[in-house]
Scaffold this motif. Structure first.
Motif, short mmCIF file in Angstrom:
data_model
loop_
_atom_site.label_atom_id
_atom_site.label_comp_id
_atom_site.label_asym_id
_atom_site.label_seq_id
_atom_site.Cartn_x
_atom_site.Cartn_y
_atom_site.Cartn_z
N MET A 150 0.93 -15.91 43.49
CA MET A 150 0.65 -14.48 43.57
C MET A 150 1.73 -13.74 42.79
SD MET A 150 -1.64 -12.45 45.01
CE MET A 150 -2.29 -13.32 46.43
N GLY A 151 1.34 -12.69 42.09
CA GLY A 151 2.32 -11.95 41.32
C GLY A 151 1.77 -10.66 40.77
N ASP A 152 2.54 -10.03 39.89
CA ASP A 152 2.22 -8.70 39.38
C ASP A 152 1.16 -8.75 38.28
OD1 ASP A 152 4.05 -7.29 41.00
OD2 ASP A 152 5.70 -7.91 39.69
N TYR A 153 0.25 -7.79 38.35
CA TYR A 153 -0.74 -7.53 37.30
C TYR A 153 -0.58 -6.08 36.84
CZ TYR A 153 -3.58 -11.78 37.86
OH TYR A 153 -4.03 -13.07 37.87
N ASP A 154 -0.89 -5.84 35.58
CA ASP A 154 -0.72 -4.50 35.01
C ASP A 154 -2.04 -3.81 34.69
OD1 ASP A 154 2.12 -4.88 34.89
OD2 ASP A 154 1.78 -6.16 33.15
N TRP A 155 -3.05 -4.59 34.33
CA TRP A 155 -4.29 -4.02 33.78
C TRP A 155 -5.52 -4.69 34.38
CZ3 TRP A 155 -4.18 0.00 30.33
CH2 TRP A 155 -3.01 0.22 29.62
N THR A 156 -6.64 -3.97 34.32
CA THR A 156 -7.96 -4.59 34.45
C THR A 156 -8.65 -4.48 33.11
OG1 THR A 156 -8.19 -4.06 36.80
CG2 THR A 156 -10.21 -4.51 35.58
N PHE A 157 -9.14 -5.62 32.61
CA PHE A 157 -9.92 -5.66 31.38
C PHE A 157 -11.38 -5.85 31.76
CE2 PHE A 157 -11.82 -8.51 28.06
CZ PHE A 157 -11.94 -7.56 27.06
N TYR A 158 -12.23 -4.90 31.38
CA TYR A 158 -13.65 -4.95 31.73
C TYR A 158 -14.40 -5.69 30.63
CZ TYR A 158 -12.38 -1.71 35.40
OH TYR A 158 -11.80 -1.13 36.51
N ALA A 159 -14.60 -6.98 30.85
CA ALA A 159 -15.14 -7.86 29.81
C ALA A 159 -16.53 -7.43 29.37
CB ALA A 159 -15.16 -9.30 30.29
N ASN A 264 -15.51 -11.61 38.96
CA ASN A 264 -14.06 -11.82 38.89
C ASN A 264 -13.70 -13.14 38.22
OD1 ASN A 264 -14.95 -13.59 40.86
ND2 ASN A 264 -13.29 -13.19 42.27
N SER A 265 -14.55 -13.64 37.34
CA SER A 265 -14.30 -14.94 36.73
C SER A 265 -13.51 -14.80 35.44
CB SER A 265 -15.63 -15.65 36.44
OG SER A 265 -16.30 -15.02 35.37
N LEU A 266 -13.07 -15.92 34.92
CA LEU A 266 -12.38 -15.96 33.63
C LEU A 266 -13.23 -16.73 32.63
CD1 LEU A 266 -8.69 -16.53 34.80
CD2 LEU A 266 -9.74 -14.41 34.00
N GLY A 267 -14.50 -16.38 32.57
CA GLY A 267 -15.40 -17.08 31.67
C GLY A 267 -16.47 -16.17 31.11
N ASP A 340 -6.44 -8.59 35.21
CA ASP A 340 -7.71 -8.91 35.85
C ASP A 340 -8.80 -8.87 34.78
OD1 ASP A 340 -7.20 -9.36 38.56
OD2 ASP A 340 -7.04 -7.22 38.96
N VAL A 341 -9.81 -9.70 34.93
CA VAL A 341 -10.97 -9.65 34.04
C VAL A 341 -12.17 -9.36 34.92
CG1 VAL A 341 -12.36 -10.86 32.35
CG2 VAL A 341 -9.89 -11.29 32.46
N SER A 342 -12.72 -8.16 34.80
CA SER A 342 -13.77 -7.68 35.69
C SER A 342 -15.10 -7.59 34.98
CB SER A 342 -13.38 -6.29 36.24
OG SER A 342 -14.46 -5.71 36.95
N GLY A 343 -16.17 -7.81 35.73
CA GLY A 343 -17.51 -7.70 35.19
C GLY A 343 -18.13 -6.33 35.37
N GLY A 440 -19.03 -13.32 44.21
CA GLY A 440 -18.71 -13.55 42.81
C GLY A 440 -18.26 -14.96 42.48
N TYR A 441 -18.45 -15.93 43.40
CA TYR A 441 -17.99 -17.28 43.16
C TYR A 441 -19.05 -18.17 42.52
CZ TYR A 441 -13.96 -16.12 46.04
OH TYR A 441 -12.83 -15.54 46.53
N MET A 442 -20.30 -17.80 42.60
CA MET A 442 -21.35 -18.60 41.98
C MET A 442 -22.55 -17.72 41.73
SD MET A 442 -22.61 -20.86 45.28
CE MET A 442 -23.87 -21.70 44.35
#
Length: 443
Positions: A150-159, A264-267, A340-343, A440-442
């Motif tokens: 767990m740690g710091d995040y700065d941005w949300t990127f809306y893919a 919330n995936s990275l794909g 974060d990478v958001s849909g 959001g897991y499947m």
């Protein structure tokens, strides 16, 4: 793991592990469901809930608090349920494996901002873990693991917004489903609070629809507010669910070439003719389109001019095995995992300092571990198997980390696990899959 242990005649006690509902009917031991189960999910054996609650009071899976409540006390009480359940089961079973999961060590970082409050929760969990270890008596083998850091995040990127801006993704007006809304359903929120929330969401959504009709999309509104420095103020004043209601645009999958499928995936998934139900990319063009998209994503920069991704890779460079075709076509690796990478369909970027998951977690033991190996999450199961003295699964990617003098046996666990999976009803399994999809897991 615990089903395999049961299949080899070991007694397992499993408390609060995610995706353990419906509970497996072990021949030896007990299962107390955790994350994704509803609050009233039955235990196995079922009589344990009544017996536990007669002695310790209500057993709860999820914390619940309002703005005027003591959030720390709420989280500590939920964590205490895990310790108390371990004690309760220890009195009734001569166990070989006691596995207890504390979900609150994750959720406090998502829900609380005050570092002192977070620390108070973690200190109590540390105390409860010590109490559980004491149940082992003598000199038990102890493994303490987290599935991520767990740690710091700065941005949300809306893919999907980025893909839409570059012509790969089409959008349409529709209902959004948000992570927190799905979690509220699992917690069994009362209808009155849901009605109050839905009134605000309906009002905001109505306003958003009117703005869209007038040619002002939620993205344009948010971008305009950001320009004059008001976006952050609006986001603080409006509840998160109401903001989501304003994002009344969703992916038009059947007309899109590429999209982030899970919120919330990275794909990134490509929509390929002959492979996908409504494919738009000719199969002959797949490699070219994917390579083009990889190259563009590798060059994406945030508003501060920093690269968003450390790496963007085709799936076969990341995954392997018989289910490779189920993986996203493109895997994303955010720079230092600060994005974060958001849909969701909003603006392309949102400055959003917060805590979220990091790829490196912790693994502690009171036994010497292999110092020459970088431990991976899939090493935990074979290590526990070796400690229990049962064969290690031949299909595992993991390795035994303990220094075991005896020869390690290996067998295929598939036959064992199918006995438990086949014993669950199709309706129950479908319900679990639906909740996974909602969160959001499947798909």
């Amino acid at each position: 793991m615990f089903e395999a242990a049961d299949g080899y005649g070991r007694t397992s006690l499993v408390v609060n592990y995610p995706v353990t509902h419906p509970a497996s009917q072990l021949d030896n031991g007990a299962v107390i469901p955790g994350y994704l189960a509803r609050e009233d999910a039955p235990f196995y054996p079922e009589h344990l809930r009544v017996e536990y609650e007669n002695e310790y009071g209500e057993y709860r899976i999820y914390p619940e608090y309002g703005t005027n409540d003591d959030a720390v006390a709420e989280y500590v009480d939920v964590a205490r349920c895990r310790r108390d359940m371990a004690r309760f089961l220890d009195e009734r079973y001569d166990w070989d494996l006691l596995a207890v999961q504390f979900q609150v060590t994750d959720s406090v970082f998502h829900d609380l901002d005050d570092r002192d409050e977070i620390r108070r929760v973690l200190e109590k969990v540390d105390e409860f873990v010590g109490d559980i270890i004491d149940l082992g008596g003598g000199d038990p083998t102890v493994l303490l693991a987290s599935d991520h850091g767990m740690g710091d995040y700065d941005w949300t990127f809306y893919a999907n917004s980025w893909l839409a801006n570059h012509g790969y993704c089409e959008t349409t007006t529709g209902d959004t489903q948000y992570f927190r809304q799905a979690k509220d359903e699992l917690k069994g929120k009362d209808e009155e609070s849901k009605d109050e929330r839905s009134l605000l969401e309906t009002a905001v959504e109505t306003a958003a629809s009117a703005a869209t009709t007038a040619g002002l999309s939620p993205q344009r509104i948010h971008r305009g507010l950001s320009t004059v420095g008001l976006a952050a103020i609006v986001e603080r004043l409006l509840p998160e669910d109401a903001l989501v209601a304003a994002q009344n645009q969703v992916v038009d999958y059947s007309n899109s070439a590429a999209f982030q499928l899970y919120f919330n995936s990275l794909g990134i998934h490509l929509n390929v003719e002959g492979r996908d139900p409504a494919g738009t990319i000719p199969e002959a063009d797949y490699e070219e389109v994917r390579a083009e998209l990889v190259e563009k994503l590798e060059r994406v920069r945030d508003p501060d001019g920093e690269l968003v991704f450390d790496a963007v890779r085709p799936r076969e460079e990341v995954y392997e095995g018989e289910h490779l075709e189920d993986a996203p076509d493109i895997a994303l690796f955010p720079r230092d995992y600060r994005y974060d990478v958001s849909g969701s369909i909003l603006d392309t970027f949102r400055r959003y300092p917060h805590k979220n998951h990091k790829p490196e977690g912790i693994l502690l033991s009171n036994r010497p571990l292999d110092a020459g190996k970088q431990a991976e999450i899939h090493d935990v199961a074979p290590t526990v198997a070796a400690a229990l003295g049962i064969p290690v699964d031949t299909n595992t990617d993991g390795e035994v980390l303990l220094d075991i003098e005896e020869q390690i046996e290996r067998e295929n666990w598939d036959g064992i696990s199918h006995e438990y999976v086949d014993g669950r009803s199709n309706e129950a399994s479908s319900s679990v899959e639906d909740r996974l999809a909602d969160l959001g897991y499947m798909g």
